[in-house]
Design an enzyme around this catalytic site. Structure first.
Site, PDB file in Angstrom:
ATOM      1  N   GLY A 152       0.710  -1.045   0.211  1.00  0.00           N
ATOM      2  CA  GLY A 152      -0.010   0.096   0.025  1.00  0.00           C
ATOM      3  C   GLY A 152       0.833   1.141   0.070  1.00  0.00           C
ATOM      4  N   ASP A 196      -1.516   5.048  -5.994  1.00  0.00           N
ATOM      5  CA  ASP A 196       0.091   4.835  -5.793  1.00  0.00           C
ATOM      6  C   ASP A 196       0.583   5.885  -6.324  1.00  0.00           C
ATOM      7  OD1 ASP A 196      -1.209   1.783  -6.126  1.00  0.00           O
ATOM      8  OD2 ASP A 196       0.561   1.909  -4.828  1.00  0.00           O
ATOM      9  N   LYS A 229      -3.583  -0.190  -8.392  1.00  0.00           N
ATOM     10  CA  LYS A 229      -3.566  -1.580  -8.636  1.00  0.00           C
ATOM     11  C   LYS A 229      -4.291  -2.095  -9.918  1.00  0.00           C
ATOM     12  CE  LYS A 229      -2.143  -3.936  -6.608  1.00  0.00           C
ATOM     13  NZ  LYS A 229      -0.897  -4.350  -6.815  1.00  0.00           N
TER      14      LYS A 229
HETATM   15  O1  MRU Z   1       0.624  -3.907  -4.565  1.00  0.00           O
HETATM   16  P1  MRU Z   1       0.071  -3.283  -3.540  1.00  0.00           P
HETATM   17  O2  MRU Z   1      -0.827  -4.263  -2.425  1.00  0.00           O
HETATM   18  O3  MRU Z   1       0.972  -2.475  -2.746  1.00  0.00           O
HETATM   19  O4  MRU Z   1      -1.127  -2.069  -4.151  1.00  0.00           O
HETATM   20  C1  MRU Z   1      -1.800  -1.331  -3.478  1.00  0.00           C
HETATM   21  C2  MRU Z   1      -2.583  -0.445  -4.032  1.00  0.00           C
HETATM   22  O5  MRU Z   1      -2.730  -0.422  -5.527  1.00  0.00           O
HETATM   23  C3  MRU Z   1      -3.544   0.472  -3.498  1.00  0.00           C
HETATM   24  O6  MRU Z   1      -4.880   0.605  -3.795  1.00  0.00           O
HETATM   25  C4  MRU Z   1      -2.772   1.911  -3.314  1.00  0.00           C
HETATM   26  O7  MRU Z   1      -1.390   1.662  -2.861  1.00  0.00           O
HETATM   27  C5  MRU Z   1      -3.442   2.556  -2.403  1.00  0.00           C
HETATM   28  S1  MRU Z   1      -3.262   2.328  -0.604  1.00  0.00           S
HETATM   29  C6  MRU Z   1      -3.815   3.689   0.288  1.00  0.00           C
END
Ligand code: MRU
Length: 379
Positions: free
Chosen positions: A77, A267, A278
């Site tokens: 995240g 992200d 994601k």
């Molecule tokens: O690969 P991850 O689990 O780190 O991906 C996380 C995401 O895509 C979340 O939607 C994003 O980081 C926002 S978290 C507040």
């Protein structure tokens, strides 16, 4: 002082002080949890790869373990990996505190670079590392000891600020949710993805706390199932009913009129409002567009990257093919198959109804509304 064991370079400590991998309560018992925590000379984080089957904490004094945890998605995240990297740099500072200032700075900067190299897409990581480097390089400090104290304080400030930003995102975003809404989210943008509370989930949590009656849907989020494993678990921990669906069922749920709003995290957000999130977020936005369903993105200001004109410039992490060929360690694809496994996609800003940050709710043109006064853009 924490007891230490060298298990493949990792330090594990149970709550009773015995040296082993720490374990929390059974799932579903409402055990109080902290995604990540600074312990004075160590960092403790939830190993999210094991949720929701087991609540396991990993504790370490070594920044290299933090880097490994970020790579393996034990901590994940965008905001949470920023916090983890900052705490990792604080650990590196403690490790090298006996060195003279110049050598100390070189070693800690190299640890910071190592942590920064773990995942490319979430800008929060580089943002947190840059903040720590600024403290490290401050010419006004006298000795390594002083820099160590200031680096720890900065890491804690990043952590505390993230908690505060999440609360504000919730307050602003809840205004977009109405009684009777069906709200769909993707991946995990909750307390597990931040220091606490979340971004997209903060919007939903705050709406529920305000007494709004809503139905919550969550995509399972292939390939690593953050929606099924983590988001569904977070809602259950808060006693909120949630309906889990395959990513590919989202459009059908919209066509039936069940989903009336989509809220996702981010992200990285480029200056024109393009959003990296994601993998699977972009098709969700397309489906929302087709059905006239508002598509909201919630993120702290640390996720904004005004140095990039558009999403085309955002680096997209590609992960190991085994994440697609295998499900939870069981091979499901035939041997020899080629795999395309991007961890994120870019949703063009034209599909984004509004972006919620700690500063409010913003609509296009984002360069004017959201980025004005930042990154050298005119105020
Ligand atoms: O690969 P991850 O689990 O780190 O991906 C996380 C995401 O895509 C979340 O939607 C994003 O980081 C926002 S978290 C507040």
């Amino acid at each position: 002082m924490a007891s230490r064991a060298d298990l493949a370079g990792l330090t594990w400590r149970a709550e009773d002080g015995a040296v082993r991998r720490t374990r929390g309560g059974d799932m579903g018992t409402g055990t109080s949890t902290k995604t990540i925590e600074w312990l004075g000379d160590a960092v403790r984080l939830i190993d999210q790869t094991q949720l929701p089957r087991k609540l396991v904490y990993k504790e370490t004094h070594d920044y290299r373990d933090i880097a490994e945890s970020i790579r393996r998605l034990e901590v994940r995240g965008a905001p949470a990996i920023g916090v983890a990297a900052a705490m990792g740099i604080a650990l590196a500072a403690l490790e090298h505190q006996a060195l003279g200032l110049s050598r100390f700075r070189t070693e800690v900067a190299s640890a910071a670079e190592f942590l920064d190299s773990t995942r490319p897409t979430a800008v929060n990581l580089g943002w947190a590392v840059a903040r720590m480097l600024e403290v490290l390089r401050d010419p006004a400090v006298g000795d390594s000891g002083e820099v160590v104290r200031r680096l720890i304080a900065e890491a804690l400030a990043i952590y505390e600020e993230d908690r505060e930003l999440s609360r504000r995102i919730g307050e602003h975003g809840a205004s977009l949710i109405d009684d009777g809404d069906g709200v769909l989210t993707h991946c995990n943008a909750g307390g597990l993805a931040t220091a606490e509370y979340g971004t997209a989930l903060a919007v939903i949590f705050a709406a529920v706390e305000q007494g709004k009656k809503i139905r919550v849907f969550v995509d399972e989020t292939r390939p690593l199932l953050q929606g099924a494993r983590l988001t569904a678990w977070e809602f259950q921990q808060k006693g909120i009913d949630v309906t889990l669906l395959c990513d590919s069922a989202a459009a059908s749920a919209m066509a039936r009129g069940w989903v009336t709003k989509v809220v996702v995290g981010a992200d990285r957000i480029a200056r024109n409002g393009d959003v990296a999130n994601k993998i699977g977020t972009f098709p969700l936005a397309l489906a929302a567009w087709e059905h006239g369903v508002p598509f909201y993105v919630a993120a702290p200001s640390s996720t904004l990257d005004g140095s990039l004109e558009s999403g085309a410039q955002i680096p997209i992490e590609e992960r190991d093919g085994s994440e697609v060929t295998d499900i939870q360690g069981v091979r499901v694809a035939p041997p020899g198959v080629s795999v395309y496994n991007p961890a994120f996609d870019i949703t063009p800003s034209r599909l984004v109804t509004a972006i919620v940050t700690d500063a409010g709710v913003f609509r296009a043109p984002y360069e004017e509304t959201l980025f004005r006064g930042r990154w050298g853009l005119e105020a």
